[in-house]
Scaffold this motif. Sequence first.
Motif, short mmCIF file in Angstrom:
data_model
loop_
_atom_site.label_atom_id
_atom_site.label_comp_id
_atom_site.label_asym_id
_atom_site.label_seq_id
_atom_site.Cartn_x
_atom_site.Cartn_y
_atom_site.Cartn_z
N UNK A 1 0.79 -1.23 0.00
CA UNK A 1 0.00 0.00 0.00
C UNK A 1 0.81 1.26 0.00
N UNK A 2 2.12 1.17 -0.32
CA UNK A 2 2.99 2.35 -0.25
C UNK A 2 3.27 2.96 -1.61
N UNK A 3 2.51 2.57 -2.63
CA UNK A 3 2.71 3.14 -3.94
C UNK A 3 2.01 4.48 -4.09
N UNK A 4 1.96 4.98 -5.33
CA UNK A 4 1.33 6.27 -5.58
C UNK A 4 -0.19 6.20 -5.41
N UNK B 1 11.82 0.83 -11.02
CA UNK B 1 10.44 0.43 -11.19
C UNK B 1 10.16 0.10 -12.65
N UNK B 2 8.95 -0.39 -12.91
CA UNK B 2 8.59 -0.88 -14.24
C UNK B 2 7.48 0.00 -14.82
N UNK C 1 5.27 -1.80 -10.37
CA UNK C 1 4.80 -1.43 -11.70
C UNK C 1 3.98 -0.16 -11.57
N UNK C 2 4.38 0.87 -12.28
CA UNK C 2 3.69 2.15 -12.18
C UNK C 2 2.40 2.11 -12.99
N UNK C 3 1.30 2.52 -12.37
CA UNK C 3 0.02 2.64 -13.04
C UNK C 3 -0.64 3.94 -12.64
N UNK D 1 3.34 8.13 -12.13
CA UNK D 1 2.96 7.17 -13.16
C UNK D 1 2.42 7.89 -14.39
N UNK D 2 1.68 8.95 -14.19
CA UNK D 2 1.13 9.70 -15.32
C UNK D 2 2.24 10.38 -16.10
#
Length: 599
Positions: free
Chosen positions: A57-60, A436-437, A468-470, A488-489
Amino acid sequence: MTAGDRTGRGLWDRIAPAVWSLGVALLVVGPLLGPGYLLLRDAVSTPRSYPTDAALGLGDAAPRAVPQDGLLAAVSPLVDGGLVVKAILVAALWAAGWGSAVLARRLLRVSLGPQLVAATLALWNPYVAERLLQGHWSLLTGYAALPWTILAAHRIRYSVPPSTESAAGRGESARAWAALGSWLAVAGLTPTGALLAGVVAVIAVGRRRIAGALILSIAASAPWLVATALSGAGAEPSDPGGIAAFAARAEPGLGALGSLAGLGGIWNGDAVPGSRTTLFALAATLVLLAIVATGVRSVAAAGDPATRPVRRALLVLAAAAVALPALGATGWGLHIGEWLVTRVPGAGLLRDTQKYVALAMPAYTLCAAAGCRAVAGAIGKRVTDVDVLPLAATVFIVLPVITLPDLAWGVGGALRPVHYPPGWQHVAAAIDGPGDIAVLPAGMFRRFPYSGRVPVLDPAPRMLPRDVLQTGELPVRGRVVAGEGTRAREVEQALLRGGPPGELAARGIGWVLVERTTPGPLGDSANTLSHLESRYIDDDLALYRVPDPADTRAPGHAAHRSLALAAHLLWALLLLAGPLLRSIARRTKSAAPERESAP
């Protein structure tokens, strides 16, 4: 009937609802039980998951899939992740039916037939069908925990001794509270499930013990609460366009209120059984509401006075769970929702209001069981020489099934396993360096040749060992609802305009994965890819290495991961506390006679 016959009959009356519920659950998910993985809209299961920052839960993006993803990351190295997801889904449906039967027995003192009615209605309804089609398997775990949470809270309210001065009293109290905590943790597999179970726990536990229930609810929600605080995602406003996009939807012949009262009305009109897309939905809803209406009076007024306050509270909760989402779909309700998500941190969790109709399920099943008994009693007064209860129970069981026939066998075959091409495993093995991917085509949803006709979430974030960036952007009802976070954007835009590799590296990107068999925008990304080293390529996937990715992690990243892991550990301990204490109590009880008989 002898005492042995009565004992055997009583034992069967307790076992039969569990057997029945398991059978109905298997009938619902049948096709999924074959080899392969669940990949349907929001549902993504993979052979192996990894403890990435996003899994904790530490992503963007907002932490909407914790501790679910963390659990799979911990278990899948030992047991195939696809098998784990299937087992959880079957167990959830089984528990939903069985728990509803036990709830009816405890709160209404009904016999076997009405218990089976309650179990069937809990499993065979539009809410279950629509959430399966949307891929919300973990939300159904929270749904399944509701009757068991009520039972645990009710036990604390009425059975736990007011004084715990004795060792026996303290042990009984500890086991009761641990059981409640375990069911709250089961529901807490997703944030929404934690909220659902927390509400029914507070309602059922009684005013004097609300504080304890709230503390356990917070502990069960620790993974996503801690992740929200650490990542900062909860402080960012959600796209107000998501309120209208995710509002409850009116079905044919029904307004939003009628659809919700019939346990339907999910926002995605494509994630709906075929029988709910015609005026047949109106007839089916009338049948369901008629079943419920036959038992409202009995649930509210009859039966054991000790259980009456809880039963009445569940009826009020059911009315609110239908009325409030319906109001949220009106013009002024949408305005209030938009105000909340732009000004109140974390309010985006409430945008899919139809999810909270799950809170009506306990009262609906109680009413169905009570109604079956009441109808049988009314007929029995006129036909005195025949036991009509089995016939009434059969009718009450058959009616929900024939009004939603396409729930059977994987919601008409939509719920079926898929098989990933071997390239995914090769790509995961090839990612052996930092960074990251980024993924192409742009967007979060895919249509692979092996995944069927409906769009599915990209499995890459759960399939690969790096983050993985989304963007979190969701296409809903012809509009795009923006996600949280900006990195990610920015990376996606850089790829689509064919930016230099250094632009990706500066944003922490070490890898680019191209999923070659799904449609989607590629822009001028070929310009970027031509300057990258190819690490793996086949007909399905192509992996490229971005040189010298920057470390974009915050200075306190290691401490944040430790705190997130500690929150997950707290959740796991809460999950196991109830079964462990119960097992210890049983062993102690069985060992006591041996100690007493020893010389």
